[in-house]
Scaffold this motif. Structure first.
Motif, PDB file in Angstrom:
ATOM      1  N   SER A  76       0.820  -1.214   0.000  1.00 23.47           N
ATOM      2  CA  SER A  76       0.000   0.000   0.000  1.00 23.47           C
ATOM      3  C   SER A  76       0.851   1.259   0.000  1.00 23.47           C
ATOM      4  O   SER A  76       2.006   1.245   0.428  1.00 23.47           O
ATOM      5  N   ALA A  77       0.205   2.344  -0.408  1.00 25.50           N
ATOM      6  CA  ALA A  77       0.805   3.669  -0.241  1.00 25.50           C
ATOM      7  C   ALA A  77       0.817   4.012   1.253  1.00 25.50           C
ATOM      8  O   ALA A  77      -0.080   3.587   1.984  1.00 25.50           O
ATOM      9  N   PRO A  78       1.804   4.800   1.673  1.00 24.59           N
ATOM     10  CA  PRO A  78       1.755   5.306   3.057  1.00 24.59           C
ATOM     11  C   PRO A  78       0.551   6.251   3.218  1.00 24.59           C
ATOM     12  O   PRO A  78       0.156   6.918   2.257  1.00 24.59           O
ATOM     13  N   ILE A  79      -0.032   6.254   4.420  1.00 22.47           N
ATOM     14  CA  ILE A  79      -1.202   7.119   4.671  1.00 22.47           C
ATOM     15  C   ILE A  79      -0.826   8.146   5.739  1.00 22.47           C
ATOM     16  O   ILE A  79      -0.380   7.783   6.830  1.00 22.47           O
ATOM     17  N   ASP A  80      -1.041   9.402   5.405  1.00 20.48           N
ATOM     18  CA  ASP A  80      -0.789  10.499   6.347  1.00 20.48           C
ATOM     19  C   ASP A  80      -2.152  10.966   6.867  1.00 20.48           C
ATOM     20  O   ASP A  80      -2.924  11.573   6.130  1.00 20.48           O
ATOM     21  N   TYR A  81      -2.479  10.618   8.125  1.00 18.09           N
ATOM     22  CA  TYR A  81      -3.767  11.013   8.711  1.00 18.09           C
ATOM     23  C   TYR A  81      -3.620  12.387   9.346  1.00 18.09           C
ATOM     24  O   TYR A  81      -2.710  12.613  10.153  1.00 18.09           O
ATOM     25  N   ARG A  82      -4.531  13.296   8.995  1.00 23.32           N
ATOM     26  CA  ARG A  82      -4.417  14.662   9.535  1.00 23.32           C
ATOM     27  C   ARG A  82      -5.767  15.168  10.018  1.00 23.32           C
ATOM     28  O   ARG A  82      -6.795  14.887   9.415  1.00 23.32           O
ATOM     29  N   GLN A  83      -5.724  15.929  11.106  1.00 27.01           N
ATOM     30  CA  GLN A  83      -6.976  16.480  11.664  1.00 27.01           C
ATOM     31  C   GLN A  83      -7.292  17.801  10.944  1.00 27.01           C
ATOM     32  O   GLN A  83      -6.544  18.769  11.049  1.00 27.01           O
ATOM     33  N   VAL A  84      -8.399  17.760  10.201  1.00 25.81           N
ATOM     34  CA  VAL A  84      -8.802  18.915   9.389  1.00 25.81           C
ATOM     35  C   VAL A  84     -10.316  19.037   9.465  1.00 25.81           C
ATOM     36  O   VAL A  84     -11.027  18.029   9.392  1.00 25.81           O
ATOM     37  N   ASP A  85     -10.806  20.273   9.607  1.00 27.74           N
ATOM     38  CA  ASP A  85     -12.252  20.504   9.564  1.00 27.74           C
ATOM     39  C   ASP A  85     -12.635  20.908   8.139  1.00 27.74           C
ATOM     40  O   ASP A  85     -12.215  21.965   7.649  1.00 27.74           O
ATOM     41  N   LEU A  86     -13.435  20.068   7.489  1.00 29.73           N
ATOM     42  CA  LEU A  86     -13.810  20.309   6.088  1.00 29.73           C
ATOM     43  C   LEU A  86     -14.769  21.479   5.927  1.00 29.73           C
ATOM     44  O   LEU A  86     -15.051  21.901   4.806  1.00 29.73           O
ATOM     45  N   ALA A  87     -15.299  21.982   7.037  1.00 29.41           N
ATOM     46  CA  ALA A  87     -16.211  23.127   6.953  1.00 29.41           C
ATOM     47  C   ALA A  87     -15.423  24.433   6.881  1.00 29.41           C
ATOM     48  O   ALA A  87     -16.001  25.499   6.703  1.00 29.41           O
ATOM     49  N   GLU A  88     -14.108  24.325   7.052  1.00 24.29           N
ATOM     50  CA  GLU A  88     -13.285  25.538   7.052  1.00 24.29           C
ATOM     51  C   GLU A  88     -12.284  25.505   5.901  1.00 24.29           C
ATOM     52  O   GLU A  88     -12.197  24.508   5.186  1.00 24.29           O
ATOM     53  N   ALA A  89     -11.513  26.581   5.764  1.00 28.11           N
ATOM     54  CA  ALA A  89     -10.472  26.619   4.721  1.00 28.11           C
ATOM     55  C   ALA A  89      -9.504  25.455   4.950  1.00 28.11           C
ATOM     56  O   ALA A  89      -9.211  25.101   6.097  1.00 28.11           O
ATOM     57  N   LEU A  90      -9.028  24.865   3.857  1.00 25.29           N
ATOM     58  CA  LEU A  90      -8.140  23.708   3.992  1.00 25.29           C
ATOM     59  C   LEU A  90      -6.700  24.162   4.268  1.00 25.29           C
ATOM     60  O   LEU A  90      -6.268  25.192   3.727  1.00 25.29           O
ATOM     61  N   PRO A  91      -5.963  23.411   5.067  1.00 28.41           N
ATOM     62  CA  PRO A  91      -4.533  23.728   5.218  1.00 28.41           C
ATOM     63  C   PRO A  91      -3.796  23.335   3.936  1.00 28.41           C
ATOM     64  O   PRO A  91      -4.399  22.734   3.038  1.00 28.41           O
ATOM     65  N   GLU A  92      -2.523  23.612   3.856  1.00 27.57           N
ATOM     66  CA  GLU A  92      -1.732  23.243   2.680  1.00 27.57           C
ATOM     67  C   GLU A  92      -1.610  21.709   2.623  1.00 27.57           C
ATOM     68  O   GLU A  92      -1.078  21.086   3.538  1.00 27.57           O
ATOM     69  N   LEU A  93      -2.180  21.113   1.585  1.00 29.69           N
ATOM     70  CA  LEU A  93      -2.151  19.648   1.479  1.00 29.69           C
ATOM     71  C   LEU A  93      -1.487  19.196   0.184  1.00 29.69           C
ATOM     72  O   LEU A  93      -1.285  18.003  -0.033  1.00 29.69           O
ATOM     73  N   GLY A  94      -1.158  20.149  -0.707  1.00 32.98           N
ATOM     74  CA  GLY A  94      -0.640  19.788  -2.026  1.00 32.98           C
ATOM     75  C   GLY A  94      -1.802  19.464  -2.963  1.00 32.98           C
ATOM     76  O   GLY A  94      -2.972  19.643  -2.624  1.00 32.98           O
ATOM     77  N   LYS A  95      -1.451  18.992  -4.151  1.00 31.17           N
ATOM     78  CA  LYS A  95      -2.474  18.685  -5.173  1.00 31.17           C
ATOM     79  C   LYS A  95      -2.653  17.180  -5.299  1.00 31.17           C
ATOM     80  O   LYS A  95      -1.719  16.411  -5.033  1.00 31.17           O
ATOM     81  N   PHE A  96      -3.851  16.777  -5.716  1.00 30.91           N
ATOM     82  CA  PHE A  96      -4.182  15.344  -5.731  1.00 30.91           C
ATOM     83  C   PHE A  96      -4.632  14.861  -7.113  1.00 30.91           C
ATOM     84  O   PHE A  96      -5.267  15.593  -7.869  1.00 30.91           O
ATOM     85  N   ASP A  97      -4.315  13.577  -7.377  1.00 26.18           N
ATOM     86  CA  ASP A  97      -4.796  12.915  -8.594  1.00 26.18           C
ATOM     87  C   ASP A  97      -6.209  12.379  -8.400  1.00 26.18           C
ATOM     88  O   ASP A  97      -6.932  12.146  -9.384  1.00 26.18           O
ATOM     89  N   ALA A  98      -6.570  12.117  -7.153  1.00 26.97           N
ATOM     90  CA  ALA A  98      -7.913  11.590  -6.870  1.00 26.97           C
ATOM     91  C   ALA A  98      -8.332  12.043  -5.478  1.00 26.97           C
ATOM     92  O   ALA A  98      -7.519  12.075  -4.546  1.00 26.97           O
ATOM     93  N   ILE A  99      -9.620  12.385  -5.361  1.00 21.11           N
ATOM     94  CA  ILE A  99     -10.187  12.780  -4.062  1.00 21.11           C
ATOM     95  C   ILE A  99     -11.428  11.925  -3.844  1.00 21.11           C
ATOM     96  O   ILE A  99     -12.307  11.865  -4.721  1.00 21.11           O
ATOM     97  N   VAL A 100     -11.474  11.229  -2.716  1.00 17.84           N
ATOM     98  CA  VAL A 100     -12.606  10.343  -2.447  1.00 17.84           C
ATOM     99  C   VAL A 100     -13.198  10.654  -1.073  1.00 17.84           C
ATOM    100  O   VAL A 100     -12.547  11.254  -0.212  1.00 17.84           O
ATOM    101  N   GLY A 101     -14.432  10.220  -0.867  1.00 18.01           N
ATOM    102  CA  GLY A 101     -15.058  10.362   0.443  1.00 18.01           C
ATOM    103  C   GLY A 101     -16.270   9.450   0.526  1.00 18.01           C
ATOM    104  O   GLY A 101     -16.898   9.145  -0.498  1.00 18.01           O
ATOM    105  N   ARG A 102     -16.540   8.984   1.718  1.00 15.18           N
ATOM    106  CA  ARG A 102     -17.702   8.108   1.911  1.00 15.18           C
ATOM    107  C   ARG A 102     -18.486   8.582   3.130  1.00 15.18           C
ATOM    108  O   ARG A 102     -17.931   8.708   4.229  1.00 15.18           O
ATOM    109  N   ARG A 103     -19.789   8.840   2.912  1.00 19.55           N
ATOM    110  CA  ARG A 103     -20.690   9.282   3.979  1.00 19.55           C
ATOM    111  C   ARG A 103     -20.109  10.460   4.764  1.00 19.55           C
ATOM    112  O   ARG A 103     -19.987  10.413   5.979  1.00 19.55           O
ATOM    113  N   VAL A 104     -19.769  11.511   4.060  1.00 21.99           N
ATOM    114  CA  VAL A 104     -19.206  12.673   4.743  1.00 21.99           C
ATOM    115  C   VAL A 104     -19.866  13.978   4.307  1.00 21.99           C
ATOM    116  O   VAL A 104     -20.150  14.837   5.144  1.00 21.99           O
ATOM    117  N   LEU A 105     -20.169  14.120   3.003  1.00 21.94           N
ATOM    118  CA  LEU A 105     -20.712  15.399   2.524  1.00 21.94           C
ATOM    119  C   LEU A 105     -22.025  15.727   3.223  1.00 21.94           C
ATOM    120  O   LEU A 105     -22.337  16.883   3.483  1.00 21.94           O
TER     121      LEU A 105
END
Ligand SMILES: C[S@@+](CC[C@H](N)C(=O)[O-])C[C@H]1O[C@@H](n2cnc3c(N)ncnc32)[C@H](O)[C@@H]1O
Length: 256
Positions: A76-105
């Protein structure tokens, strides 16, 4: 004392088929939003492989702590878990090839604003894919299911009382289109409870009980967790057949 594993959440059954087919390939940088205990993060990390990278974000410190100690899938790829509130501005995370989410929106105060922020950190041509669920007048089966129906209503009423949008899944395609994404796949899968299989519902009810009580949706005495599993089993035996419990909406889109 028995240490039987609780039944797996059947609402996750469609996830593997769906997220495996959205186009995540080895070496990709993937973001999992509202990752919870990291179940989906670990799945996409296996798709991205050792040359890839996964960033998994959630606002819940307890969920993140659980996610960080869970066993990784092989290769597997390494996973970097970070505490972020999606209701607010995002911290610097870089750019992504894919963005996924399940039961969150459906839990966010302004899902459109969050999707816009996510789109801004997606590379051109990146994949954005979500699995969301909706309150949809279920469950249904061969005959009346008063206890199953009661549990369904309590569960979704709790999400509403918490400020969640229980029909967001029905707007998911429109939200992604409005954010400038091209829909590549949109489907809905029923979550079925089969007679003869151990029911997930007592586990769900126990997990949600503190939230139900906090929001005044029900009481421990009314839900009676000690007898719930037996009463659910009895209702299933009486009704027989398949119960349609829930609907998973699965939408994959590509950033233009
Ligand atoms: C139903 S759980 C789903 C967890 C995980 N995606 C899964 O499918 O197993 C919803 C998750 O969304 C997270 N969440 C809700 N609102 C959030 C917010 N504003 N910012 C970040 N995470 C949030 C919760 O903490 C929780 O972990």
């Amino acid at each position: 004392m028995s240490h039987q594993q609780p039944p797996a959440n059947p609402a996750n059954t469609p996830s593997q088929r769906f997220f495996a087919g959205i186009g995540i390939t080895p070496g990709m940088r993937v973001l999992d939003v509202g990752c919870g205990n990291g179940d989906l993060s670990r799945f996409v990390a296996a798709l991205a492989g050792p040359a890839g990278e996964v960033v998994a974000i959630d606002r819940g410190a307890d969920s993140l702590a659980m996610a960080r100690v869970a066993d990784a899938r092989p290769n597997s790829a390494p996973i970097d878990y970070r505490q972020v509130d999606l209701a607010e501005a995002l911290p610097e995370l870089g750019k992504f090839d894919a963005i996924v989410g399940r039961r969150v929106l459906m839990y966010l105060p302004d899902a459109a604003a969050t999707i816009d922020r996510l789109r801004s950190i997606a590379k051109p041509g990146a994949i954005i894919a979500f699995q969301e669920h909706a309150r949809a007048g279920l469950p249904t089966g061969l005959s009346e299911l008063p206890l199953h129906r009661q549990l369904y209503d309590w569960t979704w009423s709790t999400v509403t009382a918490e400020g969640g949008e229980v029909t967001l899944a029905l707007r998911l395609m429109d939200l992604l289109k409005t954010a400038g994404c091209a829909i590549e796949d949109a489907r809905c899968e029923a979550i079925l409870l089969q007679s003869g299989d151990p029911s997930f519902l007592p586990t769900l009810a126990r997990a949600m009980l503190p939230r139900m009580i906090e929001r005044g949706v029900t009481t421990a005495a009314e839900l009676d967790p000690d007898t719930l599993a037996d009463r659910i089993d009895q209702e299933r035996r009486t009704v027989g057949g398949t119960i349609v419990w829930d609907l998973a909406f699965l939408v994959a889109a590509r950033v233009g």
